[in-house]
Scaffold this active site. Structure first.
Site, PDB file in Angstrom:
ATOM      1  N   HIS A  54       0.869  -1.187   0.000  1.00 62.37           N
ATOM      2  CA  HIS A  54       0.000   0.000   0.000  1.00 62.37           C
ATOM      3  C   HIS A  54       0.901   1.231   0.000  1.00 62.37           C
ATOM      4  O   HIS A  54       1.566   1.520   0.996  1.00 62.37           O
ATOM      5  CB  HIS A  54      -0.909   0.001   1.228  1.00 62.37           C
ATOM      6  CG  HIS A  54      -1.880  -1.150   1.249  1.00 62.37           C
ATOM      7  ND1 HIS A  54      -3.075  -1.126   0.585  1.00 62.37           N
ATOM      8  CD2 HIS A  54      -1.791  -2.376   1.827  1.00 62.37           C
ATOM      9  CE1 HIS A  54      -3.711  -2.289   0.764  1.00 62.37           C
ATOM     10  NE2 HIS A  54      -2.944  -3.061   1.509  1.00 62.37           N
ATOM     11  N   LEU A  55       0.936   1.920  -1.130  1.00 61.66           N
ATOM     12  CA  LEU A  55       1.793   3.116  -1.229  1.00 61.66           C
ATOM     13  C   LEU A  55       1.048   4.395  -0.837  1.00 61.66           C
ATOM     14  O   LEU A  55       1.673   5.443  -0.689  1.00 61.66           O
ATOM     15  CB  LEU A  55       2.376   3.241  -2.645  1.00 61.66           C
ATOM     16  CG  LEU A  55       3.412   2.179  -3.028  1.00 61.66           C
ATOM     17  CD1 LEU A  55       3.851   2.345  -4.483  1.00 61.66           C
ATOM     18  CD2 LEU A  55       4.631   2.236  -2.105  1.00 61.66           C
ATOM     19  N   HIS A 173      -8.906 -10.558  -1.191  1.00 62.45           N
ATOM     20  CA  HIS A 173      -8.830 -10.356   0.265  1.00 62.45           C
ATOM     21  C   HIS A 173     -10.007 -11.148   0.830  1.00 62.45           C
ATOM     22  O   HIS A 173     -11.147 -10.693   0.786  1.00 62.45           O
ATOM     23  CB  HIS A 173      -8.935  -8.857   0.572  1.00 62.45           C
ATOM     24  CG  HIS A 173      -9.075  -8.530   2.025  1.00 62.45           C
ATOM     25  ND1 HIS A 173      -8.172  -7.723   2.684  1.00 62.45           N
ATOM     26  CD2 HIS A 173     -10.005  -8.875   2.939  1.00 62.45           C
ATOM     27  CE1 HIS A 173      -8.556  -7.595   3.952  1.00 62.45           C
ATOM     28  NE2 HIS A 173      -9.663  -8.279   4.129  1.00 62.45           N
ATOM     29  N   ASP A 299       2.029  -6.861   2.563  1.00 57.53           N
ATOM     30  CA  ASP A 299       0.862  -6.073   3.001  1.00 57.53           C
ATOM     31  C   ASP A 299       1.349  -4.838   3.773  1.00 57.53           C
ATOM     32  O   ASP A 299       0.770  -4.465   4.796  1.00 57.53           O
ATOM     33  CB  ASP A 299      -0.119  -6.914   3.833  1.00 57.53           C
ATOM     34  CG  ASP A 299      -1.481  -6.243   3.978  1.00 57.53           C
ATOM     35  OD1 ASP A 299      -1.692  -5.154   3.390  1.00 57.53           O
ATOM     36  OD2 ASP A 299      -2.333  -6.797   4.694  1.00 57.53           O
ATOM     37  N   HIS A 303       0.399   3.701   8.298  1.00 60.65           N
ATOM     38  CA  HIS A 303      -0.630   4.610   8.823  1.00 60.65           C
ATOM     39  C   HIS A 303       0.049   5.677   9.670  1.00 60.65           C
ATOM     40  O   HIS A 303       0.955   5.371  10.449  1.00 60.65           O
ATOM     41  CB  HIS A 303      -1.635   3.861   9.706  1.00 60.65           C
ATOM     42  CG  HIS A 303      -2.593   3.003   8.933  1.00 60.65           C
ATOM     43  ND1 HIS A 303      -3.521   3.525   8.055  1.00 60.65           N
ATOM     44  CD2 HIS A 303      -2.758   1.663   8.910  1.00 60.65           C
ATOM     45  CE1 HIS A 303      -4.220   2.533   7.523  1.00 60.65           C
ATOM     46  NE2 HIS A 303      -3.774   1.390   8.010  1.00 60.65           N
TER      47      HIS A 303
END
Ligand code: ZN
Length: 429
Positions: A54-55, A173, A299, A303
């Site tokens: 997740h970029l 997912h 993954d 955050h």
């Protein structure tokens, strides 16, 4: 043309060789009279490929950008990352996937292959224009609503048929949302004790079973993101035995960490899918050793502190992973599992490149693109909470793990050298 020779590197089959790089290509592997960079004691492998990153850009740049995420990737030995579609706007059309790909080219630290959303806005109601994304300049072949499950079976079946047209793959997912509403951690006695709503294993396993059947019926390729339960391993093993075109991934954190950590109520351990029991981690490790699990997918889910440093119930799900994945796998596969670097390279590079359709990755041979990782297996290091990622939600912070990435080479250029990030001066810039 620049020529670099990596002297006396250990290849993943255990042999020693000098690796000659001319421009972007590997032109010789053997013995070279030319001087070069001493790589004694280092394992040379094709640069790692992450099928699940997740970029966060566009939309969530406070947590990560394509630049910071690919710096983190280079530091972890990665030459390519596949960027998940849950950005804002969602990567559900040709414009957004082309934008993400071009941000990757600008950053220059790793190849960024965008993943397209299966459904518009990740809403699970209507298929996105999968063919348009495939035919765009970003050449998307993997599609995923990751973060959400493609729950509607008829939609999932249509998506599989759509990607089959160009031999693409749906990355699922696997999480039945009706069984996990409000869930906060693995279901069981500990969840009851801690007063947190449980997340049952069946929510994952039932979707994998259904989708394996759909993949079998359609003949399309299915990839299962982040397996977490012993039962999920059983389902994948059964499907593979039937000849279903299914591949599976496990994260570094699900290999080593268990639900016991949730006792601290520290949201750094809050992740989707949740940390499970010891018997699940043991089943996942066995599945890595026997090949039921094909790849390590980080993954990597950065955050900002705002989303993580709060009460457990309100905290976001996710952990960073790019900079310690190789060390976790070394611990599990080499130190504990007694396996070799050939299998390591398969899990970290060859298979991920194959699943993601990345032609210039996954092989280290004469004539292949110079995407190479050199790892020092004798190093021991304490994992830091944050280095190159913009976020510090790292559950391995403070833990000692084996191995360190010494150099990463992307398209013939060092992106990471002597355990430090390079300031890139690409010839064309
Ligand atoms: Zn996911």
């Amino acid at each position: 043309m620049s020529i670099t020779v990596l002297k006396n590197a250990t290849l993943s089959d255990g042999s020693r060789a000098d690796i000659t790089i001319e421009g972007q290509m590997v032109t010789a592997i053997g013995s070279s009279m030319a001087p070069g960079i001493d790589c004694s004691g280092l394992i040379a492998m094709p640069a790692f490929v992450d099928v699940h990153t997740h970029l966060r850009e566009p939309g969530f740049e406070a947590s990560e950008t394509v630049l910071s995420g690919t710096k983190s990737a280079a530091a972890g030995g990665y030459g390519a990352v596949m960027a998940m579609a849950n950005t804002s706007p969602v990567a559900d059309n040709a414009n957004v996937v082309e934008k993400v790909a071009s941000l990757g080219l600008d950053a220059g630290y790793a190849f960024v292959q965008p993943i397209g959303a299966v459904t518009l806005g990740l809403a699970g109601a209507e298929l996105s224009d999968i063919v348009a994304m495939n035919q765009s300049k970003a050449r998307v072949t993997m599609f995923s609503d990751d973060g959400n499950c493609v729950f509607d079976p008829s939609l999932m079946r249509s998506a599989l048929l759509e990607v089959k047209r160009f031999d693409g793959v749906i990355a699922q997912h696997a999480q039945d949302p009706t069984l996990t509403q409000g869930s906060q951690m693995n279901a069981g006695a500990l969840a009851t004790e801690l007063g947190l709503k449980g997340w049952p294993a069946i929510a994952e396993e039932a979707i994998i079973e259904r989708d394996a059947k759909l993949a079998e019926e359609t003949g399309a390729r299915l990839h299962i993101c982040h397996l977490t339960t012993a039962g999920a391993v059983e389902v994948v093993r059964w499907a593979k035995k039937r000849g279903v075109r299914i591949t599976a991934e496990v994260t570094p954190h699900h290999l080593l960490l268990t639900e016991e950590l949730v006792r601290s109520y520290d949201p750094v351990y809050k992740v989707n899918p949740p940390l499970r029991k010891t018997e699940d981690t043991l089943a996942l490790r066995a599945a890595v050793l026997d090949g039921t699990i094909d790849v390590i997918g980080t993954d990597h889910a950065p955050h900002s502190n705002e989303k993580k440093q709060c009460e457990w119930q309100n905290a976001a799900f996710g952990m960073v992973g790019l900079e310690h994945a190789a060390s976790v796998l070394q611990e599990v596969l080499i130190e504990e599992g007694g396996r070799d670097w050939g299998q390591f390279a398969s899990l970290m590079s060859t298979k991920p490149a194959e699943i993601g359709g990345l032609a210039h990755f996954g092989s280290l041979a004469v004539g292949s693109r110079a995407n190479i990782t050199l790892l020092d297996p004798s190093a021991k290091r304490e994992i830091l909470s944050q280095t190159h990622s913009k976020s510090s939600n790292n559950p391995f912070a403070g833990i000692k793990l084996p191995g360190a990435i010494e150099h990463t080479i992307f398209n013939g250029v060092f992106t990471y050298r002597n355990r430090k990030l390079e300031v890139l001066k690409w010839p064309e810039k």
